[in-house]
Design an enzyme around this catalytic site. Structure first.
Site, PDB file in Angstrom:
ATOM      1  N   SER A 125      -9.393  67.255  16.435  1.00  0.00           N
ATOM      2  CA  SER A 125     -10.437  68.326  16.608  1.00  0.00           C
ATOM      3  C   SER A 125     -10.393  68.659  18.248  1.00  0.00           C
ATOM      4  O   SER A 125     -10.282  67.841  19.189  1.00  0.00           O
ATOM      5  CB  SER A 125     -11.785  67.682  16.208  1.00  0.00           C
ATOM      6  OG  SER A 125     -12.809  68.594  16.572  1.00  0.00           O
ATOM      7  N   TYR A 149     -18.618  60.753  16.793  1.00  0.00           N
ATOM      8  CA  TYR A 149     -17.561  61.651  15.823  1.00  0.00           C
ATOM      9  C   TYR A 149     -16.301  61.968  16.605  1.00  0.00           C
ATOM     10  O   TYR A 149     -15.124  61.638  16.532  1.00  0.00           O
ATOM     11  CB  TYR A 149     -18.257  62.591  15.251  1.00  0.00           C
ATOM     12  CG  TYR A 149     -16.886  63.693  14.763  1.00  0.00           C
ATOM     13  CD1 TYR A 149     -16.363  63.256  13.574  1.00  0.00           C
ATOM     14  CD2 TYR A 149     -16.708  64.858  15.391  1.00  0.00           C
ATOM     15  CE1 TYR A 149     -15.270  64.316  12.909  1.00  0.00           C
ATOM     16  CE2 TYR A 149     -15.800  65.702  14.939  1.00  0.00           C
ATOM     17  CZ  TYR A 149     -15.047  65.255  13.732  1.00  0.00           C
ATOM     18  OH  TYR A 149     -14.126  66.072  13.283  1.00  0.00           O
ATOM     19  N   LYS A 153     -12.026  60.565  16.869  1.00  0.00           N
ATOM     20  CA  LYS A 153     -10.969  61.429  16.830  1.00  0.00           C
ATOM     21  C   LYS A 153     -10.049  61.202  17.930  1.00  0.00           C
ATOM     22  O   LYS A 153      -8.873  60.888  18.035  1.00  0.00           O
ATOM     23  CB  LYS A 153     -11.243  62.828  16.892  1.00  0.00           C
ATOM     24  CG  LYS A 153     -12.033  63.721  15.685  1.00  0.00           C
ATOM     25  CD  LYS A 153     -11.040  63.245  14.633  1.00  0.00           C
ATOM     26  CE  LYS A 153     -11.769  63.942  13.241  1.00  0.00           C
ATOM     27  NZ  LYS A 153     -10.916  63.429  12.086  1.00  0.00           N
TER      28      LYS A 153
HETATM   29  P1  NAD Z   1     -14.489  67.035   4.104  1.00  0.00           P
HETATM   30  O1  NAD Z   1     -15.814  66.260   4.207  1.00  0.00           O
HETATM   31  O2  NAD Z   1     -14.568  68.521   3.073  1.00  0.00           O
HETATM   32  O3  NAD Z   1     -12.989  66.575   3.655  1.00  0.00           O
HETATM   33  C1  NAD Z   1     -12.960  65.054   4.080  1.00  0.00           C
HETATM   34  C2  NAD Z   1     -12.615  64.335   2.575  1.00  0.00           C
HETATM   35  O4  NAD Z   1     -12.234  62.825   2.855  1.00  0.00           O
HETATM   36  C3  NAD Z   1     -13.731  64.413   1.509  1.00  0.00           C
HETATM   37  O5  NAD Z   1     -13.220  64.728   0.261  1.00  0.00           O
HETATM   38  C4  NAD Z   1     -14.047  62.761   1.469  1.00  0.00           C
HETATM   39  O6  NAD Z   1     -14.830  62.657   0.287  1.00  0.00           O
HETATM   40  C5  NAD Z   1     -13.250  62.249   1.924  1.00  0.00           C
HETATM   41  N1  NAD Z   1     -13.485  60.724   2.634  1.00  0.00           N
HETATM   42  C6  NAD Z   1     -14.138  60.643   3.578  1.00  0.00           C
HETATM   43  N2  NAD Z   1     -14.209  59.157   3.780  1.00  0.00           N
HETATM   44  C7  NAD Z   1     -13.207  58.695   3.019  1.00  0.00           C
HETATM   45  C8  NAD Z   1     -12.665  57.375   2.832  1.00  0.00           C
HETATM   46  N3  NAD Z   1     -13.024  56.335   3.484  1.00  0.00           N
HETATM   47  N4  NAD Z   1     -11.884  57.299   1.867  1.00  0.00           N
HETATM   48  C9  NAD Z   1     -11.228  58.139   1.011  1.00  0.00           C
HETATM   49  N5  NAD Z   1     -11.830  59.571   1.128  1.00  0.00           N
HETATM   50  C10 NAD Z   1     -12.758  59.724   2.066  1.00  0.00           C
HETATM   51  O7  NAD Z   1     -14.099  67.502   5.750  1.00  0.00           O
HETATM   52  P2  NAD Z   1     -12.869  68.701   6.252  1.00  0.00           P
HETATM   53  O8  NAD Z   1     -13.815  70.089   7.030  1.00  0.00           O
HETATM   54  O9  NAD Z   1     -12.144  69.104   5.047  1.00  0.00           O
HETATM   55  O10 NAD Z   1     -12.420  67.687   7.294  1.00  0.00           O
HETATM   56  C11 NAD Z   1     -11.132  67.228   7.158  1.00  0.00           C
HETATM   57  C12 NAD Z   1     -10.791  66.448   8.309  1.00  0.00           C
HETATM   58  O11 NAD Z   1     -10.751  67.377   9.430  1.00  0.00           O
HETATM   59  C13 NAD Z   1     -11.964  65.621   8.829  1.00  0.00           C
HETATM   60  O12 NAD Z   1     -11.035  64.413   9.531  1.00  0.00           O
HETATM   61  C14 NAD Z   1     -12.442  66.222  10.042  1.00  0.00           C
HETATM   62  O13 NAD Z   1     -13.023  65.177  10.913  1.00  0.00           O
HETATM   63  C15 NAD Z   1     -11.235  66.884  10.546  1.00  0.00           C
HETATM   64  N6  NAD Z   1     -11.906  68.419  11.165  1.00  0.00           N
HETATM   65  C16 NAD Z   1     -12.781  69.256  10.594  1.00  0.00           C
HETATM   66  C17 NAD Z   1     -13.342  70.138  11.190  1.00  0.00           C
HETATM   67  C18 NAD Z   1     -14.216  71.085  10.603  1.00  0.00           C
HETATM   68  O14 NAD Z   1     -15.001  71.706  11.301  1.00  0.00           O
HETATM   69  N7  NAD Z   1     -14.001  71.113   9.243  1.00  0.00           N
HETATM   70  C19 NAD Z   1     -13.129  70.361  12.653  1.00  0.00           C
HETATM   71  C20 NAD Z   1     -12.052  69.406  13.237  1.00  0.00           C
HETATM   72  C21 NAD Z   1     -11.554  68.429  12.399  1.00  0.00           C
HETATM   73  N1  UFG Z   2     -24.772  77.809  16.023  1.00  0.00           N
HETATM   74  C1  UFG Z   2     -25.800  78.451  15.861  1.00  0.00           C
HETATM   75  N2  UFG Z   2     -26.802  78.338  14.910  1.00  0.00           N
HETATM   76  C2  UFG Z   2     -26.391  77.428  14.065  1.00  0.00           C
HETATM   77  C3  UFG Z   2     -25.414  76.665  14.101  1.00  0.00           C
HETATM   78  C4  UFG Z   2     -24.314  76.996  15.084  1.00  0.00           C
HETATM   79  O1  UFG Z   2     -26.292  79.422  16.917  1.00  0.00           O
HETATM   80  O2  UFG Z   2     -27.184  77.473  13.172  1.00  0.00           O
HETATM   81  C5  UFG Z   2     -23.903  78.161  17.130  1.00  0.00           C
HETATM   82  C6  UFG Z   2     -23.595  77.011  18.177  1.00  0.00           C
HETATM   83  O3  UFG Z   2     -24.463  76.712  19.024  1.00  0.00           O
HETATM   84  C7  UFG Z   2     -22.133  77.339  18.494  1.00  0.00           C
HETATM   85  C8  UFG Z   2     -21.444  77.961  17.459  1.00  0.00           C
HETATM   86  O4  UFG Z   2     -22.686  78.394  16.724  1.00  0.00           O
HETATM   87  O5  UFG Z   2     -22.161  78.294  19.652  1.00  0.00           O
HETATM   88  C9  UFG Z   2     -20.733  77.316  16.795  1.00  0.00           C
HETATM   89  O6  UFG Z   2     -21.191  76.114  16.163  1.00  0.00           O
HETATM   90  P1  UFG Z   2     -20.789  74.951  14.878  1.00  0.00           P
HETATM   91  O7  UFG Z   2     -21.781  73.988  14.867  1.00  0.00           O
HETATM   92  O8  UFG Z   2     -20.431  75.976  13.827  1.00  0.00           O
HETATM   93  O9  UFG Z   2     -19.285  74.425  15.809  1.00  0.00           O
HETATM   94  P2  UFG Z   2     -19.056  73.622  16.772  1.00  0.00           P
HETATM   95  O10 UFG Z   2     -18.286  74.416  17.778  1.00  0.00           O
HETATM   96  O11 UFG Z   2     -20.408  73.301  17.612  1.00  0.00           O
HETATM   97  O12 UFG Z   2     -18.314  72.359  16.546  1.00  0.00           O
HETATM   98  C10 UFG Z   2     -17.208  72.441  15.411  1.00  0.00           C
HETATM   99  C11 UFG Z   2     -17.168  71.371  14.558  1.00  0.00           C
HETATM  100  C12 UFG Z   2     -17.211  70.048  15.170  1.00  0.00           C
HETATM  101  C13 UFG Z   2     -15.855  70.077  16.217  1.00  0.00           C
HETATM  102  C14 UFG Z   2     -15.877  71.286  16.921  1.00  0.00           C
HETATM  103  C15 UFG Z   2     -14.605  71.634  17.823  1.00  0.00           C
HETATM  104  O13 UFG Z   2     -18.780  71.083  13.910  1.00  0.00           O
HETATM  105  O14 UFG Z   2     -16.700  68.953  14.171  1.00  0.00           O
HETATM  106  O15 UFG Z   2     -15.881  72.470  16.189  1.00  0.00           O
HETATM  107  O16 UFG Z   2     -13.378  71.701  16.693  1.00  0.00           O
HETATM  108  F1  UFG Z   2     -15.788  68.945  16.862  1.00  0.00           F
END
Ligand code: NAD
Ligand code: UFG
Length: 340
Positions: A125, A149, A153
């Site tokens: 991330s 979190y 990562k």
């Molecule tokens: P998500 O929660 O939709 O998907 C994660 C999946 O992993 C889920 O289906 C959950 O059931 C499964 N899971 C969790 N723990 C498990 C375990 N112990 N064993 C088996 N399955 C398990 O999340 P996502 O948004 O698809 O994110 C996927 C990956 O990308 C995550 O590692 C997350 O940290 C990373 N990531 C997500 C974002 C974002 O904004 N969505 C940003 C950066 C990184």
């Molecule tokens: N924001 C609002 N109101 C809300 C939610 C968010 O104003 O209800 C604003 C935040 O302050 C920020 C922007 O919208 O300026 C984006 O916020 P998000 O929560 O959507 O995303 P972040 O950038 O804070 O975080 C996301 C993921 C993290 C990841 C990070 C960097 O949630 O897991 O991007 O990849 F680590």
């Protein structure tokens, strides 16, 4: 054709990646414990691709279960999405986050080593950049974290780097995602947040569908175009395609690398809100409130390395991201697995 094990493959990003992997000719095996996803996602992947992926309802902490998966399938590479992902919750429940995201990942890596499967793509991330000194953010910028979190990562990246140093047979790509949003064009796959969303676009989607009253904009006094926070939003299908390029690349090289997956463009909270208003054809109410603790003003990626190394770049516009999110929200007002 390769056979890819996708952990977390029924989740938001994983399900889109499965579709792209299948459509580009790969075979997919999913391991997911359904902690944050619904089994109905499999029907939808099948509906979109004509192929039902092999599915194991299994926890990645279950080493014997993982051994069985590797013995039943000759896996060429693993894409590791499984993990917990809520920043705020990780502050409340650090032990659960470290256990799931670190012990779970270590269990997977140990079993991969045992069975000789040494090619991995890991979901990292942009959070590992902490508070970046400038934007666009390049992969060699300093890393730091401000919450459990983010630490999970960064620790995974460190562990994987050490594994690659110890054994030159490994090939590991850590993909640092910026802000994934949007949904599959079909409206069949998308993000289903548990409870009240923390992230911007899922929150706006609930306001648009009438389930939440108004958006709280966290601060309008940042040094940005309109004072609200700027992020690099990337369409989840672009992100999924990035994984196909990444796993193909990883299968042909050895060693450790980190690559940003973003668009290189930054949009403010109000710009995203207005794009969503255009997509849904309504004015969406908002109130400016205090800054959210831990937020930074601006974050967007340098995309040069992804282009050079993977030959990949993002294509979807912010308008398309909002249109696709809105279609998914309308078609699945209560999430996946509650209808269809
Ligand atoms: P998500 O929660 O939709 O998907 C994660 C999946 O992993 C889920 O289906 C959950 O059931 C499964 N899971 C969790 N723990 C498990 C375990 N112990 N064993 C088996 N399955 C398990 O999340 P996502 O948004 O698809 O994110 C996927 C990956 O990308 C995550 O590692 C997350 O940290 C990373 N990531 C997500 C974002 C974002 O904004 N969505 C940003 C950066 C990184
Ligand atoms: N924001 C609002 N109101 C809300 C939610 C968010 O104003 O209800 C604003 C935040 O302050 C920020 C922007 O919208 O300026 C984006 O916020 P998000 O929560 O959507 O995303 P972040 O950038 O804070 O975080 C996301 C993921 C993290 C990841 C990070 C960097 O949630 O897991 O991007 O990849 F680590």
């Amino acid at each position: 054709m390769s056979k890819i094990l996708v952990t977390g493959g029924t989740g938001y990003i994983g399900s889109h990646a499965c579709v792209e992997l299948i459509e580009s000719g790969n075979e997919v095996v999913i391991v997911d414990n359904l902690y944050n996803s619904n089994i109905a996602v499999l029907d939808r992947i099948e509906k979109l691709t004509g192929v039902r992926p092999t599915f194991y309802e299994m926890d990645i902490l279950d080493a014997d279960g993982l051994r069985r998966v590797f013995h039943e399938h000759k896996i060429d590479a693993v894409i590791h999405f499984a993990g917990y992902k809520a920043v705020g919750e990780s502050v409340e429940k650090p032990l659960e986050y470290y256990h799931n995201n670190i012990t779970g990942s270590l269990t997977l890596y140990m079993v991969m080593k045992e069975v000789g499967c040494k090619t991995l793509v890991f979901s990292s991330s942009a959070t590992v950049y902490g508070s970046p000194k400038s934007c666009p953010i390049e992969e060699d910028f300093p890393v730091s974290t401000t919450n459990p979190y983010g630490s999970t990562k960064l620790m995974n990246e460190m562990i994987l780097k050490d594994i690659c140093i110890s054994d030159p047979e490994w090939s590991v790509l850590c993909l640092r995602y910026f802000n994934p949003i949007g949904a599959h064009k079909s409206g069949l796959l998308g993000e289903v947040p548990n409870g009240i969303p923390n992230n911007l676009v899922p929150y706006i989607a609930r306001v648009a569908i009438g389930q939440l009253e108004y958006l709280r904009v966290f601060g309008d006094d940042y040094d940005t175009v309109d004072g609200t926070g700027v992020r690099d939003y990337i369409h989840v299908v672009d992100l999924a395609k990035g994984h196909v390029s990444a796993v193909n690349h990883a299968l042909g090289v050895k060693g450790f690398d980190t690559i940003n997956l973003g668009t290189g463009n930054g949009y403010s909270v109000l710009e995203v809100l207005h794009a969503y208003e255009k997509a849904c054809g309504k004015t969406l109410p908002y109130k400016v409130v205090e800054r959210r603790s831990g937020d930074i003003a601006t974050c967007f990626a340098s995309t040069t390395k992804a282009k050079e190394v993977l030959g990949w770049e993002a294509n979807y516009t912010i308008d398309e991201m909002c249109e696709d999110s809105w279609r998914f929200t309308q078609m699945n007002p209560k999430g996946i697995g509650t209808d269809l």
